[in-house]
Design an enzyme around this catalytic site. Structure first.
Site, PDB file in Angstrom:
ATOM      1  CG  HIS A 140     -11.069  -3.872  -3.416  1.00 55.74           C
ATOM      2  ND1 HIS A 140     -10.880  -2.699  -4.084  1.00 55.74           N
ATOM      3  CD2 HIS A 140     -11.054  -4.847  -4.374  1.00 55.74           C
ATOM      4  CE1 HIS A 140     -10.720  -2.933  -5.386  1.00 55.74           C
ATOM      5  NE2 HIS A 140     -10.845  -4.232  -5.585  1.00 55.74           N
ATOM      6  CB  CYS A 170      -3.246 -18.108  18.049  1.00 56.41           C
ATOM      7  SG  CYS A 170      -2.875 -17.078  16.597  1.00 56.41           S
TER       8      CYS A 170
HETATM    9  C1  BV8 Z   1      -6.570  -9.714  -8.348  1.00 58.61           C
HETATM   10  C2  BV8 Z   1      -6.415  -2.093  -0.755  1.00 58.61           C
HETATM   11  C3  BV8 Z   1      -6.598 -11.980  -9.125  1.00 58.61           C
HETATM   12  C4  BV8 Z   1      -7.606  -1.868   0.128  1.00 58.61           C
HETATM   13  C5  BV8 Z   1      -6.666  -1.882  -3.160  1.00 58.61           C
HETATM   14  C6  BV8 Z   1      -6.678  -7.774 -14.712  1.00 58.61           C
HETATM   15  C7  BV8 Z   1      -7.494  -8.709 -14.080  1.00 58.61           C
HETATM   16  C8  BV8 Z   1      -7.277  -9.033 -12.752  1.00 58.61           C
HETATM   17  C9  BV8 Z   1      -6.254  -8.419 -12.020  1.00 58.61           C
HETATM   18  C10 BV8 Z   1      -5.439  -7.486 -12.638  1.00 58.61           C
HETATM   19  C11 BV8 Z   1      -5.648  -7.163 -13.967  1.00 58.61           C
HETATM   20  N1  BV8 Z   1      -4.711  -6.231 -14.313  1.00 58.61           N
HETATM   21  C12 BV8 Z   1      -3.938  -5.947 -13.226  1.00 58.61           C
HETATM   22  C13 BV8 Z   1      -4.338  -6.697 -12.199  1.00 58.61           C
HETATM   23  C14 BV8 Z   1      -3.714  -6.674 -10.867  1.00 58.61           C
HETATM   24  C15 BV8 Z   1      -4.302  -5.639  -9.906  1.00 58.61           C
HETATM   25  C16 BV8 Z   1      -4.639  -4.321 -10.547  1.00 58.61           C
HETATM   26  O1  BV8 Z   1      -5.788  -4.056 -10.860  1.00 58.61           O
HETATM   27  N2  BV8 Z   1      -3.649  -3.461 -10.735  1.00 58.61           N
HETATM   28  C17 BV8 Z   1      -3.943  -2.130 -11.287  1.00 58.61           C
HETATM   29  C18 BV8 Z   1      -3.130  -1.076 -10.577  1.00 58.61           C
HETATM   30  C19 BV8 Z   1      -3.685  -2.186 -12.776  1.00 58.61           C
HETATM   31  N3  BV8 Z   1      -5.493  -6.183  -9.275  1.00 58.61           N
HETATM   32  C20 BV8 Z   1      -5.339  -6.949  -8.176  1.00 58.61           C
HETATM   33  O2  BV8 Z   1      -4.272  -7.287  -7.718  1.00 58.61           O
HETATM   34  C21 BV8 Z   1      -6.632  -7.446  -7.519  1.00 58.61           C
HETATM   35  N4  BV8 Z   1      -6.571  -8.861  -7.299  1.00 58.61           N
HETATM   36  O3  BV8 Z   1      -6.550  -9.310  -9.463  1.00 58.61           O
HETATM   37  O4  BV8 Z   1      -6.600 -11.075  -8.018  1.00 58.61           O
HETATM   38  C22 BV8 Z   1      -7.921 -12.017  -9.833  1.00 58.61           C
HETATM   39  C23 BV8 Z   1      -7.936 -12.106 -11.232  1.00 58.61           C
HETATM   40  C24 BV8 Z   1      -9.155 -12.159 -11.917  1.00 58.61           C
HETATM   41  C25 BV8 Z   1     -10.350 -12.149 -11.194  1.00 58.61           C
HETATM   42  C26 BV8 Z   1     -10.309 -12.062  -9.813  1.00 58.61           C
HETATM   43  C27 BV8 Z   1      -9.089 -11.964  -9.114  1.00 58.61           C
HETATM   44  C28 BV8 Z   1      -6.791  -6.796  -6.146  1.00 58.61           C
HETATM   45  C29 BV8 Z   1      -7.138  -5.340  -6.278  1.00 58.61           C
HETATM   46  C30 BV8 Z   1      -7.389  -4.723  -4.892  1.00 58.61           C
HETATM   47  C31 BV8 Z   1      -6.272  -3.802  -4.571  1.00 58.61           C
HETATM   48  N5  BV8 Z   1      -6.511  -3.141  -3.278  1.00 58.61           N
HETATM   49  N6  BV8 Z   1      -6.585  -1.286  -1.950  1.00 58.61           N
HETATM   50  C32 BV8 Z   1      -7.533  -0.469   0.672  1.00 58.61           C
HETATM   51  O5  BV8 Z   1      -6.490  -0.105   1.236  1.00 58.61           O
HETATM   52  O6  BV8 Z   1      -8.549   0.251   0.530  1.00 58.61           O
HETATM   53  S1  BV8 Z   1      -6.967  -0.963  -4.559  1.00 58.61           S
HETATM   54  C33 BV8 Z   1      -7.521   0.585  -4.186  1.00 58.61           C
HETATM   55  O7  BV8 Z   1      -7.942   1.141  -5.445  1.00 58.61           O
HETATM   56  C34 BV8 Z   1      -8.744   0.621  -3.291  1.00 58.61           C
HETATM   57  O8  BV8 Z   1      -9.160  -0.650  -2.874  1.00 58.61           O
HETATM   58  C35 BV8 Z   1      -9.821   1.212  -4.176  1.00 58.61           C
HETATM   59  O9  BV8 Z   1     -10.988   0.595  -3.897  1.00 58.61           O
HETATM   60  C36 BV8 Z   1      -9.318   0.891  -5.539  1.00 58.61           C
HETATM   61  C37 BV8 Z   1      -9.917   1.696  -6.651  1.00 58.61           C
HETATM   62  O10 BV8 Z   1      -9.688   3.066  -6.387  1.00 58.61           O
HETATM   63  P1  BV8 Z   1     -10.944   4.057  -6.496  1.00 58.61           P
HETATM   64  O11 BV8 Z   1     -11.974   3.621  -5.532  1.00 58.61           O
HETATM   65  O12 BV8 Z   1     -11.346   4.159  -7.924  1.00 58.61           O
HETATM   66  O13 BV8 Z   1     -10.307   5.406  -5.965  1.00 58.61           O
HETATM   67  P2  BV8 Z   1      -9.396   6.440  -6.783  1.00 58.61           P
HETATM   68  O14 BV8 Z   1      -8.758   7.347  -5.795  1.00 58.61           O
HETATM   69  O15 BV8 Z   1      -8.551   5.715  -7.769  1.00 58.61           O
HETATM   70  O16 BV8 Z   1     -10.462   7.289  -7.650  1.00 58.61           O
HETATM   71  C38 BV8 Z   1     -11.419   8.092  -6.975  1.00 58.61           C
HETATM   72  C39 BV8 Z   1     -12.393   8.606  -8.023  1.00 58.61           C
HETATM   73  O17 BV8 Z   1     -13.416   9.354  -7.366  1.00 58.61           O
HETATM   74  C40 BV8 Z   1     -11.755   9.548  -9.043  1.00 58.61           C
HETATM   75  O18 BV8 Z   1     -12.184   9.179 -10.337  1.00 58.61           O
HETATM   76  C41 BV8 Z   1     -12.328  10.931  -8.676  1.00 58.61           C
HETATM   77  O19 BV8 Z   1     -12.505  11.749  -9.797  1.00 58.61           O
HETATM   78  C42 BV8 Z   1     -13.665  10.536  -8.088  1.00 58.61           C
HETATM   79  N7  BV8 Z   1     -14.249  11.506  -7.143  1.00 58.61           N
HETATM   80  C43 BV8 Z   1     -13.614  12.381  -6.320  1.00 58.61           C
HETATM   81  N8  BV8 Z   1     -14.549  13.077  -5.597  1.00 58.61           N
HETATM   82  C44 BV8 Z   1     -15.774  12.606  -5.983  1.00 58.61           C
HETATM   83  C45 BV8 Z   1     -15.584  11.602  -6.962  1.00 58.61           C
HETATM   84  N9  BV8 Z   1     -16.605  10.946  -7.541  1.00 58.61           N
HETATM   85  C46 BV8 Z   1     -17.854  11.281  -7.149  1.00 58.61           C
HETATM   86  N10 BV8 Z   1     -18.119  12.225  -6.215  1.00 58.61           N
HETATM   87  C47 BV8 Z   1     -17.101  12.902  -5.620  1.00 58.61           C
HETATM   88  N11 BV8 Z   1     -17.379  13.849  -4.688  1.00 58.61           N
HETATM   89 ZN    ZN Z   2      -4.686 -16.375  15.447  1.00 57.74          ZN
END
Ligand code: BV8
Ligand code: ZN
Length: 263
Positions: A140, A170
């Site tokens: 990401h 630019c």
């Molecule tokens: C794309 C921006 C085309 C960066 C983020 C099926 C196939 C392909 C795409 C899709 C699909 N279905 C839907 C899609 C579209 C979409 C998507 O997934 N939507 C979701 C909502 C359903 N995906 C996209 O648009 C992606 N691009 O698909 O392009 C393609 C198709 C096929 C193949 C290739 C490409 C782009 C996705 C990127 C989105 N950008 N953020 C930023 O600002 O950081 S997403 C965002 O969520 C972050 O990037 C983060 O990395 C990501 C996942 O979140 P997590 O890391 O899991 O964090 P979260 O808070 O959710 O969970 C934390 C976890 O930690 C919890 O479980 C918690 O219990 C745990 N935890 C807490 N404390 C601890 C712990 N674990 C261990 N120890 C601890 N101490």
């Molecule tokens: Zn530029």
């Protein structure tokens, strides 16, 4: 005839039973790792939680109060680049004050411990890099990169002033070098991640809610190719029903205990 009340075996308290169960699971995963040639770890925001970095979807998470569509899509940036930049500049300034935790450090050490170890991360915070991990597939992007919206020139952010970055080539408006919803992952990143996941004997999925695709599909890809999938998370997630073993707990505690069992 006097029937003695059955001697009541002292019920072992819930925590003791759970601790035993976790200990056995750690032994099981350690045994798998000891014989593994190819190991992959897929991480999410949770591995940075113990460094003090908020996750996205947990209570008090980054997206509390804002909808991802308002800050993590190209459309949002087109609508209000100042608002989106404020969200990212705030994260950058908080990241300046944090360090990798023991979970990041264990994963960095595993790069030299296993014949083939690859880290695939959804995180953009740079903490795995700070911990010393080199073999990283960043799905990401990188919050520390400014990418010009005019000429696509990329520069590493040096300061975290509140001012919105401009391209040094630019003077065009820059955007954060991260992947937003609806955007393609960095060229080849997902393909390399699939390749590494498909060849791994053990995949450790650490600190991700497994809700964002295509990253969330990698554990299933690995398991279909024969990998033993381990989830490290204090909470249940969308992956939990698929994982071969769940090590329930914070990564900063679980990973060092696992490393200690590898000798
Ligand atoms: C794309 C921006 C085309 C960066 C983020 C099926 C196939 C392909 C795409 C899709 C699909 N279905 C839907 C899609 C579209 C979409 C998507 O997934 N939507 C979701 C909502 C359903 N995906 C996209 O648009 C992606 N691009 O698909 O392009 C393609 C198709 C096929 C193949 C290739 C490409 C782009 C996705 C990127 C989105 N950008 N953020 C930023 O600002 O950081 S997403 C965002 O969520 C972050 O990037 C983060 O990395 C990501 C996942 O979140 P997590 O890391 O899991 O964090 P979260 O808070 O959710 O969970 C934390 C976890 O930690 C919890 O479980 C918690 O219990 C745990 N935890 C807490 N404390 C601890 C712990 N674990 C261990 N120890 C601890 N101490
Ligand atoms: Zn530029």
């Amino acid at each position: 005839m006097v029937v003695r009340a059955a001697e009541h075996v002292k019920p072992r308290c819930y925590n003791v039973v759970m601790a035993d169960k976790l200990s056995h699971k750690l032994d099981e995963v350690a045994d798998r790792l000891k014989s593994a040639e190819r190991v992959v770890s897929l991480t999410g925001a949770g591995i940075s939680a113990e460094s003090g970095v908020p996750t996205f979807r947990d209570p008090d998470g980054l997206w509390e109060g804002v909808r991802p569509e308002e800050v993590a899509t190209p459309e949002a940036f087109g609508r209000d680049s100042d608002f989106v930049w404020r969200f990212y500049l705030q994260r950058r300034s908080k990241l300046q004050a944090v360090c990798p935790n023991s979970g990041h450090n264990v994963i960095a050490r595993w790069e030299s411990r296993f014949p083939h170890f690859d880290l695939i991360t959804q995180n953009v915070d740079g903490l795995h890099q700070l911990a010393g991990s080199k073999r990283i597939i960043c799905l990401h992007g990188d919050i520390w990169i400014d990418r010009c919206t005019q000429c696509a020139f990329e520069q590493r952010a040096t300061d975290v002033s509140e001012s919105i970055p401009r391209c040094s080539k630019c003077d065009g408006l820059a955007r954060p070098g991260v992947v937003w919803f609806g955007e393609q992952l960095p060229h080849g990143a997902f393909e390399r991640a699939v390749e590494q996941s498909s060849q791994a004997q053990v995949v450790l999925v650490v600190g991700t809610s497994s809700q964002v695709y295509p990253a969330a599909s990698l554990a299933g890809v690995a398991q279909s190719a024969g990998a033993f999938v381990v989830e490290v998370n204090p909470e249940a997630t969308s992956l939990s029903s698929l994982a071969d073993v769940i090590l329930q707990g914070p990564a900063g505690e679980i990973l060092p205990r696992l490393e200690a069992r590898l000798g």
